[in-house]
Design an enzyme around this catalytic site. Structure first.
Site, mmCIF file in Angstrom:
data_model
loop_
_atom_site.group_PDB
_atom_site.id
_atom_site.type_symbol
_atom_site.label_atom_id
_atom_site.label_comp_id
_atom_site.label_asym_id
_atom_site.label_seq_id
_atom_site.Cartn_x
_atom_site.Cartn_y
_atom_site.Cartn_z
ATOM 1 N N ASN B 80 -12.211 -4.251 -8.810
ATOM 2 C CA ASN B 80 -12.937 -4.332 -9.846
ATOM 3 C C ASN B 80 -13.776 -3.249 -10.182
ATOM 4 O OD1 ASN B 80 -13.264 -7.137 -8.463
ATOM 5 N ND2 ASN B 80 -12.324 -7.413 -10.517
ATOM 6 N N THR B 106 -20.698 -5.228 -3.343
ATOM 7 C CA THR B 106 -20.361 -5.016 -1.655
ATOM 8 C C THR B 106 -18.924 -4.644 -1.793
ATOM 9 O OG1 THR B 106 -22.233 -6.039 -0.988
ATOM 10 C CG2 THR B 106 -20.249 -5.902 0.385
ATOM 11 N N LYS B 181 -25.116 -2.482 4.465
ATOM 12 C CA LYS B 181 -24.982 -3.901 4.392
ATOM 13 C C LYS B 181 -23.783 -4.423 5.161
ATOM 14 C CE LYS B 181 -24.288 -7.604 1.818
ATOM 15 N NZ LYS B 181 -23.859 -7.490 0.501
#
Lengths: 308, 308, 308, 308
Positions: B80, B106, B181
């Site tokens: 995406n 993420t 992350k």
């Protein structure tokens, strides 16, 4: 009863079996608190220092049991405990009715239960009380004791253990002290390897290790191994990673504790996927030169590169 | 320069691409702080609520880029992001020189680096700024942003991100926000499975789960999963384990993040033994009905018994 | 000597302890070969069929030992073996000097060694001789025996074991029969899970399972689980995967054998990374409804999808 | 059609891109079978030998595609394949309509599919045909090819591949050749580590390695790594373990193939617990000095002892 008369018997003689790296400073703390100590060890030279400090040294656990009705044992592993309690010169050969026997070794909880049963047959009470904290905590009397056994005897046990530790936690029936110890160390092992893998990955991805540590510690990745005992050299001071992984808690000892965790899990048919793999990793480290280093050296083990 | 004129341009229009569960409350917080928002999403219905609150809705990322020189993107996964930036109606088709593009998705840090390169060719600046904290933190503006990119642009990025988050941490070059992350979530996953295995083993060995939790949290087994988000029902209130593992952070999302960790580890040739196994365990849980439950349901997954 | 007189004593009485699913057909095969059998079992009903076939049934292992100087035992696990040999009504209470005691149970080799020592003290010889092959092979006399013990006694042992098995392999000192059995089953378990993972991955990648099997079997991926006991339904006939994983070798039994492998590895400080994980996977399967299915059902376990 | 005219064109020019350790002997075998070869490689020196044997050497894949309508590529990894096909001097820049493009590299099946799509847009046909067998098999023309692509083109592909291999197996649509290769190597890796762990455990338990090998090979533990490529020195001749783990299939290459397996498993959400762990083990070996040794050196890796 015999038990209550003994419980009252504050500052009467306390037996101590096992004067190794941990047992010796523990027994000293009993002396410091004014308890007469009657001790023994398979290695006579281990007894000298304690003898000079005023302890009476005897030849066998049986002889200690003949003189003292409160005995603490601190031994390397299950077979030693079995020998010291049920062997031909073992405590149970001469134990007095109503004696309180406290084992601070880290062993299989199934063995603790066996010893408790054997003690009960002789009219004595057995409790398991393994410790967390290393030689330093043993010397400074700051150990944590995790105690399993009949609850009515906990007060009597605590009286003695408080001389040697800062925390004395009652965990439940016999064996649960061992269970708590094993559980803590299994999660510790997993957290340490996880932290080492994570720090190594982060560094490879371009993160500064101090910054990554800061981020983990303010986030959900936080654990004792990241915020108190970080395995990456240069991140923290006063931990083994700052001193070439010397001192601390040896990889061999961690592998031993994970072996106990594995045994109890196998016996209770409990799946421990990460726990098993952690055991194997520390076992492999022992086979590759890391046996004597602190267990946080797993960071170094994972990190080494081709050609280095 | 174009960059500095944009940096000065406080309270001018901000673009927002991706109005899903996370993006929507984030964009609302920008509106609350007085920023005019120009937004788009592939699903027109996602835009209605924001439109009613005063945002301008356009048809494509390219059109947003034509009007706003500061754009935030919040998308489900790498493909995406690639489409929204470099696709035929993507941001880079109409991006203005000097624009600041912040991606809070993420994704694989390698994709972040690709996007940064592509943006640079068009004279724009790309930063990665993934978040920790879920929908609740997004709504209350309490997210943590981990930001990677050129340091000179961090102040400009922080100005916007502070409207949506309580912590905005600069991590280093492009991709390091993602790295931080991913690292945190890998250690979180390991700690959670480790806590679940440990609690299960302890219970099987006769320990009370609340007592075991207390012991772990005062010892070296302590971690976020034991002291803040305990996976055992009945130990804590206000966590998913107290509510049949509903809400929280879904097992599917954790499996996705561990897939990213695995990819970056494979690409950088970094061994992650526990991290890999944790990935496989959550993957297996997804295959067995736990996809939609909070990831702490691994306790339930390990625990289920024969005959149940 | 007593031993050689016994060795000569062909077709004299043979004792048999443990008439379960395996022991019963084994004892029948001794009868078929003309050996008078004196048997016992804790469950009297297990003895009926053998009694009707002409065996003499006694009340305890001790009584069997009193009458027969060659005894075979076939028991579920280590504690049963310890009880049958060293318990209050155990074989060693009445064993004759020079007796040959053959244990076909699958147990920890350390227990085999203990039993051998205890037997030696009574002037008897103990050998371990676990089997491979299931109930079918036991009935048809096609078991494989892996035998550990003093080499001079192997001929005597083989005389009896050949009545019940097609292969009788001498492995070395006491305990090595168990070691060989455990090693084989550990590698079998690893190969089966590996085959299941591989077949599942191949199918997901668009390969026909029969074709993939063919390719593996002509290549270096070939193993017993791919070419003889394929876990994917529809690939082979006459295997448990063709019959909803019924029959065959139960997951519980495999988990038990892997527990033995894990114990011996822990005790010998041997790293077994895949072996440990295989143990945990079968343990988890037992906890999730696969206990009674053939161990090749790991394919089904890995495969199940969300929503099914 | 163009395709059929090309298929008929036996013994006309064949293009070859990638003249490394594998590609070079493969191209020689084409020459031996009478095919005029037009070749290229990024390293000009790789081309000399082939040139002396009569091949025509050109400067780029594009130039090769301009002259030959059947091209074979043999490259180290996915990025090289992408460059050689779709790069600025890539095959697809000048490919003729109806050309047959066969890629024998071992890469991610997703990349094979991308290349097939890109080729289709240019009116060409792309097939993946990775090999099993090493440099020796490439020299002697005994490779196994696993071929994916449209079935109608398989005959044309087989005509060429048969010059270089003993087995040419049709696997299904584009990418399934890679899938078959990846699957085989994953199971091979698991079987090898499993064999190494098992042999090591057996030796520690007192078994002779040759005897244990014999027992495994007549039992259900049998696999290619136990019966054809045994990792224990002294058990077999003519295998890398008999030659200090030199030659054979390098640990780095195995780690690379397992990385591909991991990627495809992650992308298809397939659990591969042992496969993942095998990947991590070979990755760790690469980090610890085993990169250049044959992958059966995992036996040595597991075995090394304290103090060695």
């Amino acid at each position: 009863s015999a038990v209550s008369s003994r419980s009252m018997a504050s500052k009467t003689q306390v037996g101590f079996v096992g004067l190794g790296n941990m047992g010796s400073p523990m027994a000293k703390n009993l002396l410091k608190h004014g308890y007469p100590v009657i001790a023994t060890d398979v290695f006579p030279e281990s007894c000298k220092e304690l003898q000079e400090l005023g302890a009476q040294i005897l030849d066998s656990p049986a002889e200690v049991a003949d003189k003292a009705d409160r005995i603490i044992t601190m031994l390397p592993s299950s077979p030693n405990v079995i020998e010291v309690y049920t062997g031909p010169n073992g405590i149970l050969k001469k134990v007095k009715k109503g004696s309180l026997l406290i084992d601070s070794s880290t062993i299989d909880p199934a063995v603790s239960k066996e010893m408790a049963l054997a003690a009960e047959k002789m009219g004595a009470v057995f409790m398991d009380a393994p410790v967390s904290g290393g030689v330093g905590a043993a010397s400074s009397g700051k150990l944590t004791f995790m105690v399993g056994g009949v609850e009515e005897e906990f007060t009597a046990a605590k009286e003695l253990l408080s001389c040697m530790g800062a925390n004395v936690v009652y965990c439940g029936q016999v064996g649960t002290g061992q269970a708590a110890k094993i559980c803590n160390n299994m999660l510790l092992a997993i957290g340490m390897i996880g932290t080492a893998e994570t720090m190594n990955l982060g560094i490879r991805l371009g993160l500064d290790p101090k910054l990554l540590t800061k981020i983990l510690n303010m986030s959900s990745g936080r654990c004792w191994s990241s915020d108190t005992y970080n395995p990456v050299p240069g991140v923290m001071e006063g931990v083994p990673s700052a001193n070439n992984y010397q001192g601390g808690f040896g990889t061999t000892l961690m592998a031993k504790d994970l072996g106990l965790a594995q045994n109890t899990a196998t016996n209770t048919k409990t799946p421990i996927l990460l726990g098993s793999l952690a055991h194997q990793i520390f076992r492999m480290m022992c086979a590759r030169g890391y046996a004597g280093k602190d267990f946080s050296s797993v960071f170094q083990f994972l990190r080494e590169e081709e050609g280095q």
